[in-house]
Enzyme design. Structure first.
Site, PDB file in Angstrom:
ATOM      1  CB  SER A  64       0.839  10.975 -24.330  1.00 26.21           C
ATOM      2  OG  SER A  64      -0.053  10.158 -23.614  1.00 26.21           O
ATOM      3  CE  LYS A  67      -2.531  12.845 -22.303  1.00 32.32           C
ATOM      4  NZ  LYS A  67      -2.336  11.472 -22.804  1.00 32.32           N
ATOM      5  CE1 TYR A 174      -0.143  13.308 -19.447  1.00 38.86           C
ATOM      6  CE2 TYR A 174       0.282  10.980 -19.106  1.00 38.86           C
ATOM      7  CZ  TYR A 174       0.157  12.069 -19.955  1.00 38.86           C
ATOM      8  OH  TYR A 174       0.331  11.896 -21.307  1.00 38.86           O
TER       9      TYR A 174
END
Length: 390
Positions: A64, A67, A174
């Site tokens: 992540s 991201k 999330y």
């Protein structure tokens, strides 16, 4: 010229973390606007096999931490007037109109309803669209089990059909928002996400070791994902993710090295520019490091729904979300200052950019579960040792 510090205290934190078995291996790096001032690595790249230590040039799956890179590509499109954050997602990806909200169950059958409002690109960027991840949402985990819908790990495009677990704009949740954001970026650009990222982020920043698919040479330098056996010893379970997925995942798809990713962090630290290459305007960076939740709150605790994948996230009070970044509203004594932007990756990587102090740093292992008590402590000990050395 970057600053000079005595990094021996950080070295001890890393060595102790491996010696005590808290992590299988660890690499860490820290920099200021002028350059890197700390690098360290301890432990084998593949524990129990060849004794080749990890370094800041080792390839890690950053999960992540992808991201913020994908978010940067979207912010660039917004700066150029190509992407409207307040437009419905379905304007760029018509198939998004088919996504429903999981509101409950009728026996063993999921009850899906139309969202009360259309999810926007801003919702994707801020994780307020209602989309989730199975490992932090029991309802979504149950849905995937009941329907056979895959999660995002196998790289099957069907994973993008997962329902929302909240209505758009009603709470922070999330999830696979940034995977959909990557599809939006692709729609705007008219090409695939790997090309967009290379041309507009990693290429300009000289991040030649950051990519969605490793070439053969770099595959020989990658870390295996490690888990504990019943005896408590670490061993590699290999790559885990699919090397040839149906789509390049804006939420988790990148490999990188600590030396490469610190260049991205330094660009954010410097207001969007590094070595003459500007990837974002200063005003855009300022937005990314400020509250973008539009009155919603960041949860103090997100409970695990899959303990083999992750522990619960217990952030506590005083946090918010910007663009691609978790932001602390208050100073943390002996550590980062208020307004620091940070995030992490599922295989236990973590970065932060403290614009007030003028430093950025990241720490890497590749192991599961995510944010165990031991891993969380290593993060904190590293950060405290780093600030103590400044």
């Amino acid at each position: 010229m970057s600053r000079t510090i005595d990094g021996s205290g950080i070295d001890r934190v890393l060595q102790s973390a491996v010696d005590d078995g808290a992590v299988p291996h660890v690499a860490a790096i820290a920099a200021d606007a002028d350059g890197v001032f700390y690098e360290g690595g301890v432990g084998s790249r593949v524990v129990g096999e060849a004794e080749e230590d990890v370094t800041t040039s080792t390839q890690f799956r950053i999960m992540s931490m992808t991201k913020m890179v994908c978010t940067t590509a979207a912010l660039q499109q917004r700066e150029r007037g190509e992407l409207d954050f307040d437009a419905p997602v379905e304007e760029y990806c018509p198939e998004f109109a088919d996504i429903k909200v999981l509101e409950g169950w009728d026996g063993d059958e999921p009850r899906l309803v139309e969202p009360r409002s259309k999810a926007t690109v801003h919702h994707l960027v801020t994780h307020t669209s209602g989309l989730g991840y199975w490992f932090w949402n029991e309802e979504l985990a149950r849905y995937e089990t009941a329907t056979g819908l895959p999660n995002v790990v196998p790289g099957d495009a069907a994973a993008l059909r997962a329902p929302m677990v909240a209505h758009p704009g009603e709470r922070f949740n999330y999830g696979i928002n940034t995977d959909w954001l990557g599809k939006v970026v692709e729609s705007v650009a008219g090409t695939t996400l790997d090309v967009v990222v290379k041309e507009h982020v990693t290429g300009p920043l000289g991040m030649d070791d950051t990519m969605f698919a490793l070439d053969d040479g770099r595959k020989a330098n990658v870390v295996g994902v490690h888990v504990r056996g019943e005896d408590g010893a670490w061993s590699s379970i290999g790559n885990v993710l699919n090397d040839t997925p149906d789509w390049w995942a804006g939420g988790h798809g990148l490999f990188s090295t600590p030396r490469d990713y610190i260049r991205f962090e330094r660009a954010l630290l410097r207001g969007g520019e590094l070595d003459g290459a500007r990837i974002l305007q200063q005003a855009t960076v300022d937005e990314a490091f400020s509250d973008q939740l539009r009155g919603l709150t960041f949860p103090e605790e997100i409970l695990t729904a899959d303990s083999g994948t992750t522990d619960s996230l217990r952030a506590g009070p005083g946090w918010t979300w910007g663009y691609g970044l978790m932001i602390n509203n208050d100073d943390i004594p002996g550590r980062r200052r208020a307004g620091t932007g940070s995030w992490a990756g599922l295989f236990n990587t973590h970065f932060f950019v403290d614009r007030t102090t003028g430093i950025c740093a990241s720490i890497y292992t590749n192991s599961l579960p995510f944010i165990t008590e031991e891993a969380w402590k290593v993060y904190g000990d590293f950060e405290e040792a780093l600030y103590s050395a400044l």
